[in-house]
Design a protein around this motif. Sequence first.
Motif, PDB file in Angstrom:
ATOM      1  N   ILE A  19       0.873  -1.184   0.000  1.00 56.49           N
ATOM      2  CA  ILE A  19       0.000   0.000   0.000  1.00 56.49           C
ATOM      3  C   ILE A  19       0.908   1.232   0.000  1.00 56.49           C
ATOM      4  O   ILE A  19       1.857   1.311   0.788  1.00 56.49           O
ATOM      5  CB  ILE A  19      -0.953   0.018   1.216  1.00 56.49           C
ATOM      6  N   ILE A  20       0.622   2.138  -0.909  1.00 61.80           N
ATOM      7  CA  ILE A  20       1.467   3.337  -1.038  1.00 61.80           C
ATOM      8  C   ILE A  20       0.635   4.589  -0.842  1.00 61.80           C
ATOM      9  O   ILE A  20      -0.417   4.753  -1.451  1.00 61.80           O
ATOM     10  CB  ILE A  20       2.130   3.374  -2.435  1.00 61.80           C
ATOM     11  N   LYS A  21       1.113   5.451   0.027  1.00 58.04           N
ATOM     12  CA  LYS A  21       0.471   6.773   0.200  1.00 58.04           C
ATOM     13  C   LYS A  21       1.364   7.825  -0.453  1.00 58.04           C
ATOM     14  O   LYS A  21       2.522   8.025  -0.042  1.00 58.04           O
ATOM     15  CB  LYS A  21       0.296   7.088   1.688  1.00 58.04           C
ATOM     16  N   LEU A  22       0.825   8.478  -1.461  1.00 58.04           N
ATOM     17  CA  LEU A  22       1.538   9.580  -2.107  1.00 58.04           C
ATOM     18  C   LEU A  22       1.153  10.855  -1.365  1.00 58.04           C
ATOM     19  O   LEU A  22       0.002  11.311  -1.468  1.00 58.04           O
ATOM     20  CB  LEU A  22       1.118   9.678  -3.581  1.00 58.04           C
ATOM     21  N   GLY A  23       2.078  11.390  -0.625  1.00 56.57           N
ATOM     22  CA  GLY A  23       1.779  12.539   0.238  1.00 56.57           C
ATOM     23  C   GLY A  23       1.509  13.809  -0.560  1.00 56.57           C
ATOM     24  O   GLY A  23       2.139  14.059  -1.598  1.00 56.57           O
ATOM     25  N   GLY A  24       0.580  14.592  -0.050  1.00 56.98           N
ATOM     26  CA  GLY A  24       0.256  15.867  -0.675  1.00 56.98           C
ATOM     27  C   GLY A  24       1.452  16.798  -0.740  1.00 56.98           C
ATOM     28  O   GLY A  24       1.534  17.659  -1.612  1.00 56.98           O
ATOM     29  N   SER A  25       2.406  16.602   0.174  1.00 49.24           N
ATOM     30  CA  SER A  25       3.555  17.508   0.183  1.00 49.24           C
ATOM     31  C   SER A  25       4.520  17.230  -0.959  1.00 49.24           C
ATOM     32  O   SER A  25       5.336  18.082  -1.286  1.00 49.24           O
ATOM     33  CB  SER A  25       4.282  17.435   1.526  1.00 49.24           C
ATOM     34  N   VAL A  26       4.427  16.059  -1.578  1.00 48.53           N
ATOM     35  CA  VAL A  26       5.332  15.803  -2.706  1.00 48.53           C
ATOM     36  C   VAL A  26       4.613  15.923  -4.051  1.00 48.53           C
ATOM     37  O   VAL A  26       5.190  16.424  -5.023  1.00 48.53           O
ATOM     38  CB  VAL A  26       6.114  14.464  -2.526  1.00 48.53           C
ATOM     39  N   ILE A  27       3.338  15.547  -4.119  1.00 48.07           N
ATOM     40  CA  ILE A  27       2.653  15.622  -5.432  1.00 48.07           C
ATOM     41  C   ILE A  27       2.057  17.009  -5.697  1.00 48.07           C
ATOM     42  O   ILE A  27       1.616  17.292  -6.802  1.00 48.07           O
ATOM     43  CB  ILE A  27       1.580  14.514  -5.606  1.00 48.07           C
ATOM     44  N   THR A  28       2.021  17.869  -4.668  1.00 51.52           N
ATOM     45  CA  THR A  28       1.552  19.248  -4.879  1.00 51.52           C
ATOM     46  C   THR A  28       2.513  20.211  -4.190  1.00 51.52           C
ATOM     47  O   THR A  28       3.306  19.809  -3.340  1.00 51.52           O
ATOM     48  CB  THR A  28       0.137  19.498  -4.275  1.00 51.52           C
ATOM     49  N   ASP A  29       2.382  21.481  -4.563  1.00 49.65           N
ATOM     50  CA  ASP A  29       3.047  22.519  -3.776  1.00 49.65           C
ATOM     51  C   ASP A  29       2.016  22.911  -2.727  1.00 49.65           C
ATOM     52  O   ASP A  29       0.996  23.528  -3.041  1.00 49.65           O
ATOM     53  CB  ASP A  29       3.401  23.700  -4.688  1.00 49.65           C
ATOM     54  N   LYS A  30       2.283  22.511  -1.495  1.00 52.03           N
ATOM     55  CA  LYS A  30       1.276  22.639  -0.445  1.00 52.03           C
ATOM     56  C   LYS A  30       0.901  24.091  -0.125  1.00 52.03           C
ATOM     57  O   LYS A  30      -0.127  24.343   0.473  1.00 52.03           O
ATOM     58  CB  LYS A  30       1.797  21.963   0.838  1.00 52.03           C
ATOM     59  N   SER A  31       1.754  25.035  -0.557  1.00 52.34           N
ATOM     60  CA  SER A  31       1.482  26.426  -0.181  1.00 52.34           C
ATOM     61  C   SER A  31       0.707  27.179  -1.268  1.00 52.34           C
ATOM     62  O   SER A  31       0.245  28.282  -1.044  1.00 52.34           O
ATOM     63  CB  SER A  31       2.798  27.147   0.123  1.00 52.34           C
ATOM     64  N   ARG A  32       0.566  26.611  -2.482  1.00 49.11           N
ATOM     65  CA  ARG A  32      -0.116  27.334  -3.573  1.00 49.11           C
ATOM     66  C   ARG A  32      -1.307  26.528  -4.061  1.00 49.11           C
ATOM     67  O   ARG A  32      -1.150  25.393  -4.521  1.00 49.11           O
ATOM     68  CB  ARG A  32       0.863  27.621  -4.718  1.00 49.11           C
ATOM     69  N   TYR A  33      -2.486  27.125  -3.914  1.00 49.89           N
ATOM     70  CA  TYR A  33      -3.759  26.453  -4.202  1.00 49.89           C
ATOM     71  C   TYR A  33      -3.732  25.718  -5.540  1.00 49.89           C
ATOM     72  O   TYR A  33      -3.366  26.299  -6.556  1.00 49.89           O
ATOM     73  CB  TYR A  33      -4.889  27.493  -4.175  1.00 49.89           C
ATOM     74  N   ARG A  34      -4.099  24.454  -5.512  1.00 50.90           N
ATOM     75  CA  ARG A  34      -4.241  23.594  -6.698  1.00 50.90           C
ATOM     76  C   ARG A  34      -2.982  23.582  -7.568  1.00 50.90           C
ATOM     77  O   ARG A  34      -3.066  23.624  -8.793  1.00 50.90           O
ATOM     78  CB  ARG A  34      -5.439  24.051  -7.549  1.00 50.90           C
ATOM     79  N   THR A  35      -1.823  23.511  -6.934  1.00 49.02           N
ATOM     80  CA  THR A  35      -0.588  23.459  -7.728  1.00 49.02           C
ATOM     81  C   THR A  35      -0.054  22.030  -7.730  1.00 49.02           C
ATOM     82  O   THR A  35       0.383  21.520  -6.697  1.00 49.02           O
ATOM     83  CB  THR A  35       0.465  24.442  -7.167  1.00 49.02           C
ATOM     84  N   PHE A  36      -0.139  21.409  -8.892  1.00 45.28           N
ATOM     85  CA  PHE A  36       0.269  20.015  -9.075  1.00 45.28           C
ATOM     86  C   PHE A  36       1.747  19.973  -9.415  1.00 45.28           C
ATOM     87  O   PHE A  36       2.200  20.747 -10.271  1.00 45.28           O
ATOM     88  CB  PHE A  36      -0.568  19.428 -10.219  1.00 45.28           C
ATOM     89  N   ARG A  37       2.494  19.066  -8.788  1.00 46.85           N
ATOM     90  CA  ARG A  37       3.915  18.911  -9.122  1.00 46.85           C
ATOM     91  C   ARG A  37       4.021  17.772 -10.144  1.00 46.85           C
ATOM     92  O   ARG A  37       4.289  16.623  -9.787  1.00 46.85           O
ATOM     93  CB  ARG A  37       4.741  18.669  -7.854  1.00 46.85           C
ATOM     94  N   ARG A  38       3.782  18.140 -11.396  1.00 45.07           N
ATOM     95  CA  ARG A  38       3.623  17.144 -12.462  1.00 45.07           C
ATOM     96  C   ARG A  38       4.884  16.317 -12.705  1.00 45.07           C
ATOM     97  O   ARG A  38       4.824  15.090 -12.770  1.00 45.07           O
ATOM     98  CB  ARG A  38       3.200  17.854 -13.757  1.00 45.07           C
ATOM     99  N   GLU A  39       6.028  16.995 -12.810  1.00 43.68           N
ATOM    100  CA  GLU A  39       7.265  16.285 -13.182  1.00 43.68           C
ATOM    101  C   GLU A  39       7.618  15.197 -12.174  1.00 43.68           C
ATOM    102  O   GLU A  39       7.856  14.051 -12.535  1.00 43.68           O
ATOM    103  CB  GLU A  39       8.444  17.278 -13.272  1.00 43.68           C
ATOM    104  N   ILE A  40       7.640  15.593 -10.901  1.00 45.66           N
ATOM    105  CA  ILE A  40       8.069  14.632  -9.878  1.00 45.66           C
ATOM    106  C   ILE A  40       7.011  13.530  -9.708  1.00 45.66           C
ATOM    107  O   ILE A  40       7.337  12.357  -9.520  1.00 45.66           O
ATOM    108  CB  ILE A  40       8.438  15.318  -8.531  1.00 45.66           C
ATOM    109  N   THR A  41       5.739  13.906  -9.832  1.00 45.51           N
ATOM    110  CA  THR A  41       4.684  12.888  -9.701  1.00 45.51           C
ATOM    111  C   THR A  41       4.814  11.856 -10.814  1.00 45.51           C
ATOM    112  O   THR A  41       4.679  10.656 -10.587  1.00 45.51           O
ATOM    113  CB  THR A  41       3.290  13.549  -9.721  1.00 45.51           C
ATOM    114  N   LYS A  42       5.115  12.334 -12.011  1.00 46.60           N
ATOM    115  CA  LYS A  42       5.268  11.400 -13.142  1.00 46.60           C
ATOM    116  C   LYS A  42       6.423  10.430 -12.861  1.00 46.60           C
ATOM    117  O   LYS A  42       6.299   9.222 -13.085  1.00 46.60           O
ATOM    118  CB  LYS A  42       5.515  12.186 -14.432  1.00 46.60           C
ATOM    119  N   LYS A  43       7.520  10.958 -12.334  1.00 47.33           N
ATOM    120  CA  LYS A  43       8.680  10.090 -12.051  1.00 47.33           C
ATOM    121  C   LYS A  43       8.321   9.039 -10.996  1.00 47.33           C
ATOM    122  O   LYS A  43       8.721   7.885 -11.076  1.00 47.33           O
ATOM    123  CB  LYS A  43       9.864  10.926 -11.560  1.00 47.33           C
TER     124      LYS A  43
END
Length: 244
Positions: free
Chosen positions: A3-27
């Motif tokens: 079971i894997i939890k992808l934390g919001g702190s890595v897949i998004t920029d937690k300080s900017r509303y609805r900011t997806f971290r696309r590159e790192i999430t893809k990797k």
Amino acid sequence: MIIIKLGGSVITDKSRYRTFRREITKKIIDVVSEFEEELILVHGGGSFGHIMAKRYGFPGSVNLKNKNGIALIHNDMESLDQKLVAMFHKHKREIFPVPPSSVICGEKKNLDIFRLLVEKNITPITYGDVYFKSPDYIGIYSGDDLVLDLSRMFRPEKVMFISDVDGIFDKNPKLYHNAKLMREVKSRANFENSSIDVTGGLGHKYEIMKKINETGAKVYLLNGNFPERIKETGRVEFIGTVLS
Ligand code: ATP
Ligand code: IPE
């Protein structure tokens, strides 16, 4: 099972509303898709969840002012989920989203759909979400709580929390440069928080990790900004924290 939890702190920029971290999430998804084991994926909200949850006062009572916030937050979470699902589809991995607000009502949870999907060799993906804790109260079912419930149900061998820090330190490494990484947690850690988080931050996560460990799983916390570490759990070169 893993079971894997992808934390919001890595897949998004937690300080900017609805900011997806696309590159790192893809990797990260490139690595996770390679696993041959049965898999359940859970992701957090980061700036797709916490910012509006705080603004609308959730978890909390429903009133005329915050009523429309429920749909907004759920839809934001769903749109983040859709981005991840699209990435998994590119890997030809069969995956099916399960919105918690549809399977949880008050004290009743029906997680049977997860069993069905796993039996059909389809990877369930779910996420932290708003839900009706009672007719007048909106709760937040966090991704971490879901990982605990699913671990109790499936008894996976491995559970990984993918975050934006190298693991659990003796104190918050974002605030203290001399913080030391604890590969195993043998002494007390301090979880002073530096970010906006309506579901408890790392202190709560650590309590959950301990409970999951009691189900028999090895539980890892690792830094998703270095996706190769995901493959290294269980090996000597692994960098992160493990409860084994
Ligand atoms: P989220 O729960 O939003 O998905 P996450 O799962 O990735 O994000 P957080 O709950 O944000 O994880 O926890 C990670 C954060 O916890 C780090 O960014 C760090 O600032 C903070 N933190 C506080 N205390 C510690 C500690 N002792 N060791 C490591 N990180 C800490
Ligand atoms: C948060 O879920 C969901 C909402 C605020 C709606 P999580 O608590 O699992 O999210 P992260 O991982 O901390 O961002």
